[in-house]
Design a protein around this motif. Structure first.
Motif, PDB file in Angstrom:
ATOM      1  N   HIS A  10       0.652  -1.600  -0.180  1.00 42.89           N
ATOM      2  CA  HIS A  10      -0.184  -0.323  -0.109  1.00 42.89           C
ATOM      3  C   HIS A  10       0.898   1.320   0.262  1.00 42.89           C
ATOM      4  O   HIS A  10       0.618   2.399  -0.699  1.00 42.89           O
ATOM      5  N   TYR A  11       2.018   1.234   1.312  1.00 40.97           N
ATOM      6  CA  TYR A  11       2.786   2.310   0.999  1.00 40.97           C
ATOM      7  C   TYR A  11       3.399   2.524   0.023  1.00 40.97           C
ATOM      8  O   TYR A  11       4.064   3.743  -0.341  1.00 40.97           O
ATOM      9  N   GLN A  12       4.318   1.533  -0.987  1.00 40.17           N
ATOM     10  CA  GLN A  12       5.247   2.009  -1.980  1.00 40.17           C
ATOM     11  C   GLN A  12       4.258   2.213  -3.381  1.00 40.17           C
ATOM     12  O   GLN A  12       5.013   2.810  -3.957  1.00 40.17           O
ATOM     13  N   GLY A  13       3.440   1.761  -3.305  1.00 43.54           N
ATOM     14  CA  GLY A  13       2.466   2.425  -3.873  1.00 43.54           C
ATOM     15  C   GLY A  13       1.971   3.741  -4.394  1.00 43.54           C
ATOM     16  O   GLY A  13       2.230   4.650  -5.354  1.00 43.54           O
ATOM     17  N   LYS A  14       1.346   3.906  -2.521  1.00 41.93           N
ATOM     18  CA  LYS A  14       1.376   5.520  -2.400  1.00 41.93           C
ATOM     19  C   LYS A  14       2.347   6.408  -2.810  1.00 41.93           C
ATOM     20  O   LYS A  14       2.510   7.532  -3.494  1.00 41.93           O
ATOM     21  N   LEU A  15       3.829   6.106  -2.391  1.00 42.95           N
ATOM     22  CA  LEU A  15       4.849   6.357  -2.205  1.00 42.95           C
ATOM     23  C   LEU A  15       4.951   6.763  -4.089  1.00 42.95           C
ATOM     24  O   LEU A  15       6.129   7.987  -4.164  1.00 42.95           O
ATOM     25  N   ASN A  16       5.028   6.241  -4.344  1.00 47.86           N
ATOM     26  CA  ASN A  16       5.561   5.971  -6.010  1.00 47.86           C
ATOM     27  C   ASN A  16       5.340   7.021  -6.477  1.00 47.86           C
ATOM     28  O   ASN A  16       5.038   8.148  -7.371  1.00 47.86           O
ATOM     29  N   LYS A  17       3.574   7.478  -6.162  1.00 49.03           N
ATOM     30  CA  LYS A  17       2.275   8.117  -7.146  1.00 49.03           C
ATOM     31  C   LYS A  17       2.668   9.230  -6.607  1.00 49.03           C
ATOM     32  O   LYS A  17       3.142  10.725  -6.969  1.00 49.03           O
ATOM     33  N   LEU A  18       3.040   9.828  -4.993  1.00 51.37           N
ATOM     34  CA  LEU A  18       3.255  11.207  -4.675  1.00 51.37           C
ATOM     35  C   LEU A  18       4.436  11.962  -5.502  1.00 51.37           C
ATOM     36  O   LEU A  18       4.922  12.528  -5.278  1.00 51.37           O
ATOM     37  N   VAL A  19       5.910  10.698  -5.056  1.00 55.07           N
ATOM     38  CA  VAL A  19       7.012  11.321  -5.468  1.00 55.07           C
ATOM     39  C   VAL A  19       6.747  11.783  -7.206  1.00 55.07           C
ATOM     40  O   VAL A  19       7.622  12.350  -7.095  1.00 55.07           O
ATOM     41  N   ARG A  20       6.234  11.411  -7.712  1.00 60.58           N
ATOM     42  CA  ARG A  20       5.842  11.445  -9.348  1.00 60.58           C
ATOM     43  C   ARG A  20       5.071  12.432  -9.137  1.00 60.58           C
ATOM     44  O   ARG A  20       5.792  13.717 -10.625  1.00 60.58           O
ATOM     45  N   MET A  21       3.916  12.871  -7.909  1.00 63.45           N
ATOM     46  CA  MET A  21       3.637  14.198  -8.223  1.00 63.45           C
ATOM     47  C   MET A  21       4.490  15.044  -7.421  1.00 63.45           C
ATOM     48  O   MET A  21       4.834  16.721  -8.423  1.00 63.45           O
TER      49      MET A  21
END
Length: 494
Positions: A278-289
């Motif tokens: 969950h948090y790795q997926g969320k982190l990936n999205k946030l870093v791209r943002m």
């Protein structure tokens, strides 16, 4: 930086009564010795309302010989004082050589008060603090010893203290309308006070922050600190001690922030795997943002040997595009790095807009390994606290998200991990003789860590404490924290 003074420190009456006679004896003997010395002692007692400043000063007056000391309390300037420069009233009260002056309401009071009430802005406060540093340095250059103590209370404790004083007919007079007004301004006051203490806590004139909820604890701590500082200064003036510039920011008897962490916290394997995805997926999205919004991130990992920094970093980087991050492994400085200021090698790796830099150990080596192992002189690591705070302020003022993690394990867990690594062929290289040698200095490192946190954990860039006896729990807490901080920084997607 006030976290160390919000842990609920208390002292039993029996312990207090046992230690006070010896402290009083040593203070009086030292005061007699001071009478023949070529420097004055200036003691500043400041802090929040209700923190016990008056009680501590009364006890110092009781413990010391009043013939060779004087106490000054400054309030609103008189007409005579208003007709002269603002520092006139402080200069005229300075003690002569061989004597002690105790100040309540010193040259710090007006700048803090004026900033809290909005009479001056941040730039004007900075000018005031510059003048204070210059004045104190001038006095220090002439040999004066300046001891600065800040008595702190949590907001809830301050509110309770004022209510108790107001309820008792014999003490109700101590609570004024001004005190009640200040209670409403507590958050603003503490934020400004943190800035003031950070800016004016120098290597040779640091602030001691003491919890003021229990008068036995606070008075004994201040008394011991005064004794230590005067004794140290006499020795340094006589050339008998090399320990001239440095002294603990917090009293060694204070409870360590590390001791408050619950190292029994853990996460079972199923929950860990679910939350990791969950948090790795969320982190990936946030870093791209963050990359799209050109917002940079710096993650600092510090902790005990074998605390799990590497594992936590790998779980973080595996969620990020390799083109977006760099991991900087910090070891002993190279010849090139040693030829520069110690911050130079860290400035070199500050990320470009939208990128992430991860430091596996960092600039905090100056106040940890370099301090404990003697690679830096005391005057060097003592001044590094304010240098580091200023460095980090420059980063966040540029819009960088800076997160710094301390991974904490206990000594037994560390030993188990050392022995486990020795049994794994591809991990044996991680264990060296230095790792075991460093364990012998565990207590020294613990004091250094506690002081590091107390002096460099600010509201803008706090230390994030990670309970790491359970690796799964630590990794998820770190990932979750990074995601939460990134979310708070970034503009929502349209």
């Amino acid at each position: 930086m006030f976290e160390i003074a919000e842990l609920g420190h208390t002292l039993k009456k029996s312990e207090y009564n046992e230690q006070i006679p010896e402290l009083r004896t040593q203070l009086l003997l030292l005061q007699q010795q001071l009478g023949t010395c070529d420097f004055p002692v200036i003691i500043l007692i400041s802090g929040v309302d209700g923190g016990g400043k008056g009680q501590v000063i009364n006890l110092l007056n009781e413990w010391l010989d009043a013939r060779y000391m004087e106490t000054f309390a400054f309030d609103e300037p008189s007409d005579e004082e208003k007709e002269r420069p603002k520092y006139w009233r402080y200069w005229r009260s300075l003690p002569p050589k061989g004597r002690i002056g105790i100040y309540v309401g010193s040259w710090y009071s007006d700048p803090i008060s004026h900033r809290v009430y909005g009479d001056i802005d941040d730039s004007q406060l900075s000018v005031e603090l510059k003048h204070i540093n210059e004045m104190e340095q001038l006095l220090i250059n002439d040999g004066a010893l300046i001891i600065k103590c800040w008595l702190h209370l949590k907001k809830e404790t301050q509110k309770k203290r004022l209510k108790e004083l107001e309820k008792d007919p014999e003490t109700s007079w101590q609570v004024t309308e001004r005190d009640k007004k200040h209670l409403k301004l507590y958050d603003e006051f503490v934020e400004i006070a943190e800035n003031v203490l950070t800016t004016t806590s120098t290597g040779i004139s640091p602030w001691l922050v003491v919890e003021g909820a229990d008068i036995r604890y606070s008075s004994l701590t201040v008394g011991q600190h005064v004794l230590h500082r005067i004794r140290q200064h006499i020795e340094s003036r006589n050339g008998k001690s090399e320990n001239i510039n440095g002294l603990p920011f917090v009293n060694i008897n204070q409870q360590s922030l590390l001791d408050t962490l619950d190292l029994s916290l853990e996460l079972d394997k199923k929950d860990y795997n679910d939350q990791l995805l969950h948090y790795q997926g969320k982190l990936n999205k946030l870093v791209r943002m963050a990359r799209e919004q050109k917002r940079s991130t710096i993650l600092v990992f510090e902790g005990w040997d074998a605390a799990g920094k590497g594992g936590a970093i790998r779980r973080t980087t595996s969620a990020i595009d390799a083109r977006s991050y760099r991991v900087i492994q910090t070891a002993a400085p190279t010849d090139e790095e040693a030829a520069h200021h110690y911050l130079w090698r860290f400035w070199r790796h500050i990320p470009r807009a939208g990128k992430v830099t991860i430091y596996d150990r960092s600039w905090y080596g100056r106040v940890l390994v370099e301090r404990v192992e003697g690679f830096a002189q005391e005057k060097e690591w003592m001044r590094s606290y304010s240098e580091i705070v200023n460095f980090e302020e420059a980063l966040i003022e540029h819009g960088i998200l800076l997160l710094k993690f301390w991974l904490h394990i206990d000594k037994d867990e560390q030993l188990e991990r050392f022995k486990a690594r020795e049994q794994i062929s591809y991990k044996k290289h991680k264990i060296t003789e230095d790792d075991y040698r460093n364990r012998e200095k565990w207590d020294d490192y613990k004091i250094a860590v506690n002081e590091m946190i107390a002096r460099t954990s600010t509201r803008a860039v706090p230390w994030l404490m990670i309970e790491a006896n359970d690796k799964r729990y630590a990794r998820i807490k770190i990932l979750k924290t990074v995601c939460e901080k990134l979310e708070a920084m970034l503009e929502p997607e349209k």
